[in-house]
Write a protein that holds these residues in place. Sequence first.
Motif, PDB file in Angstrom:
ATOM      1  N   GLY A  47       0.860  -1.186   0.000  1.00 12.14           N
ATOM      2  CA  GLY A  47       0.000   0.000   0.000  1.00 12.14           C
ATOM      3  C   GLY A  47       0.890   1.227   0.000  1.00 12.14           C
ATOM      4  O   GLY A  47       0.738   2.119   0.838  1.00 12.14           O
ATOM      5  N   ALA A  48       1.823   1.251  -0.925  1.00 11.11           N
ATOM      6  CA  ALA A  48       2.911   2.225  -0.906  1.00 11.11           C
ATOM      7  C   ALA A  48       2.426   3.667  -0.971  1.00 11.11           C
ATOM      8  O   ALA A  48       1.454   3.993  -1.673  1.00 11.11           O
ATOM      9  N   LEU A  49       3.125   4.527  -0.232  1.00  5.69           N
ATOM     10  CA  LEU A  49       2.948   5.973  -0.334  1.00  5.69           C
ATOM     11  C   LEU A  49       3.842   6.436  -1.485  1.00  5.69           C
ATOM     12  O   LEU A  49       4.909   7.006  -1.284  1.00  5.69           O
ATOM     13  N   VAL A  50       3.381   6.143  -2.682  1.00  4.06           N
ATOM     14  CA  VAL A  50       4.218   6.250  -3.887  1.00  4.06           C
ATOM     15  C   VAL A  50       4.865   7.626  -4.004  1.00  4.06           C
ATOM     16  O   VAL A  50       4.192   8.651  -3.903  1.00  4.06           O
ATOM     17  N   GLY A  51       6.175   7.607  -4.218  1.00  2.00           N
ATOM     18  CA  GLY A  51       6.931   8.832  -4.396  1.00  2.00           C
ATOM     19  C   GLY A  51       7.450   9.449  -3.118  1.00  2.00           C
ATOM     20  O   GLY A  51       8.259  10.382  -3.171  1.00  2.00           O
ATOM     21  N   SER A  52       7.015   8.944  -1.969  1.00  2.00           N
ATOM     22  CA  SER A  52       7.431   9.516  -0.688  1.00  2.00           C
ATOM     23  C   SER A  52       8.872   9.148  -0.355  1.00  2.00           C
ATOM     24  O   SER A  52       9.369   8.098  -0.760  1.00  2.00           O
ATOM     25  N   ASP A  53       9.503  10.008   0.425  1.00  2.63           N
ATOM     26  CA  ASP A  53      10.838   9.731   0.932  1.00  2.63           C
ATOM     27  C   ASP A  53      10.718   8.783   2.127  1.00  2.63           C
ATOM     28  O   ASP A  53       9.616   8.498   2.618  1.00  2.63           O
ATOM     29  N   ILE A  54      11.854   8.312   2.610  1.00  5.30           N
ATOM     30  CA  ILE A  54      11.890   7.498   3.818  1.00  5.30           C
ATOM     31  C   ILE A  54      11.327   8.314   4.971  1.00  5.30           C
ATOM     32  O   ILE A  54      11.640   9.497   5.132  1.00  5.30           O
ATOM     33  N   GLU A  55      10.496   7.699   5.775  1.00  2.00           N
ATOM     34  CA  GLU A  55       9.859   8.358   6.926  1.00  2.00           C
ATOM     35  C   GLU A  55      10.936   8.913   7.864  1.00  2.00           C
ATOM     36  O   GLU A  55      12.001   8.293   8.031  1.00  2.00           O
ATOM     37  N   PRO A  56      10.726  10.119   8.443  1.00  2.00           N
ATOM     38  CA  PRO A  56      11.787  10.814   9.176  1.00  2.00           C
ATOM     39  C   PRO A  56      12.481  10.004  10.268  1.00  2.00           C
ATOM     40  O   PRO A  56      13.720  10.015  10.358  1.00  2.00           O
ATOM     41  N   ALA A  57      11.733   9.300  11.117  1.00  2.28           N
ATOM     42  CA  ALA A  57      12.369   8.535  12.193  1.00  2.28           C
ATOM     43  C   ALA A  57      13.200   7.385  11.631  1.00  2.28           C
ATOM     44  O   ALA A  57      14.261   7.049  12.172  1.00  2.28           O
ATOM     45  N   THR A  58      12.737   6.797  10.551  1.00  2.00           N
ATOM     46  CA  THR A  58      13.494   5.731   9.892  1.00  2.00           C
ATOM     47  C   THR A  58      14.750   6.299   9.255  1.00  2.00           C
ATOM     48  O   THR A  58      15.833   5.713   9.348  1.00  2.00           O
ATOM     49  N   ARG A  59      14.588   7.423   8.623  1.00  2.00           N
ATOM     50  CA  ARG A  59      15.730   8.099   7.997  1.00  2.00           C
ATOM     51  C   ARG A  59      16.790   8.431   9.039  1.00  2.00           C
ATOM     52  O   ARG A  59      17.991   8.237   8.809  1.00  2.00           O
ATOM     53  N   GLU A  60      16.358   8.910  10.197  1.00  2.00           N
ATOM     54  CA  GLU A  60      17.294   9.257  11.263  1.00  2.00           C
ATOM     55  C   GLU A  60      18.047   8.028  11.767  1.00  2.00           C
ATOM     56  O   GLU A  60      19.255   8.070  11.989  1.00  2.00           O
ATOM     57  N   ALA A  61      17.314   6.922  11.938  1.00  2.00           N
ATOM     58  CA  ALA A  61      17.951   5.691  12.409  1.00  2.00           C
ATOM     59  C   ALA A  61      18.970   5.182  11.394  1.00  2.00           C
ATOM     60  O   ALA A  61      20.067   4.731  11.763  1.00  2.00           O
ATOM     61  N   LEU A  62      18.637   5.246  10.119  1.00  2.00           N
ATOM     62  CA  LEU A  62      19.568   4.812   9.080  1.00  2.00           C
ATOM     63  C   LEU A  62      20.800   5.714   9.032  1.00  2.00           C
ATOM     64  O   LEU A  62      21.929   5.237   8.883  1.00  2.00           O
ATOM     65  N   THR A  63      20.590   7.001   9.173  1.00  2.00           N
ATOM     66  CA  THR A  63      21.702   7.945   9.157  1.00  2.00           C
ATOM     67  C   THR A  63      22.652   7.682  10.317  1.00  2.00           C
ATOM     68  O   THR A  63      23.878   7.723  10.153  1.00  2.00           O
ATOM     69  N   ARG A  64      22.096   7.381  11.491  1.00  2.00           N
ATOM     70  CA  ARG A  64      22.936   7.075  12.652  1.00  2.00           C
ATOM     71  C   ARG A  64      23.791   5.842  12.406  1.00  2.00           C
ATOM     72  O   ARG A  64      24.912   5.745  12.900  1.00  2.00           O
ATOM     73  N   SER A  65      23.276   4.902  11.635  1.00  2.00           N
ATOM     74  CA  SER A  65      24.022   3.673  11.361  1.00  2.00           C
ATOM     75  C   SER A  65      25.051   3.861  10.248  1.00  2.00           C
ATOM     76  O   SER A  65      25.868   2.976   9.998  1.00  2.00           O
ATOM     77  N   GLY A  66      24.977   5.001   9.561  1.00  2.00           N
ATOM     78  CA  GLY A  66      25.897   5.253   8.461  1.00  2.00           C
ATOM     79  C   GLY A  66      25.398   4.782   7.112  1.00  2.00           C
ATOM     80  O   GLY A  66      26.144   4.794   6.131  1.00  2.00           O
TER      81      GLY A  66
END
Length: 202
Positions: A47-66
């Motif tokens: 049920g994709a939110l087509v065209g959306s970026d990674i959700e902010p909290a997920t993006r933050e967690a990924l960024t912390r991991s490098g």
Amino acid sequence: MMLGDTSPSNGILFVCTGNVCRSPYAERRLRQLLPDAGVAIVSAGTGALVGSDIEPATREALTRSGADVTGFAARAVIPQLVAESALVLTMTRAHRGAVARLHPAALRRAFALGDFAELCRASDSWRPVSAAEPWLPQVVAEAAAARGTVAPRDVLEVDVVDPYGGSERLHSEAFDRIEEQLQVIVAAISAVAGLPQAAARL
């Protein structure tokens, strides 16, 4: 060392619902953990939110991991995408059912992430492939062969909770479970593909 064909037909597809939290987290972490895998690692949503970026909290967690969070846009899972993937890993068993309805022939290579990790853990017959041999079909075959040796698990032990719109604790719960499962899967892939252990280290 690049192993195998980099075309989508030899790739790994992660599937969740909106394709903004769980599946992009798994996609970008696996890309980070196996940078020399030589296969496409992508994601999509039922049920994709087509065209959306990674959700902010997920993006933050990924960024912390490098992990790399650039160039992402959510997309819907479609039959062609499933057909082109050698391995489909879904965040829940219900997502696996949705994938099977889209492309029934993919059922044998589609697994809930938690179930696949358990099968990887149960198998004791991983064998390295040659550099010219595609490793992903071997990983799928070995895991599938372990099906009869694994006791049934409750869905609550397998499914990754959907953190979308939820608390920080819910996000951590989802990501911790994905990390735990990826650790097992990466170890199996590394054994078969002969990837350097440093590249597979969590």
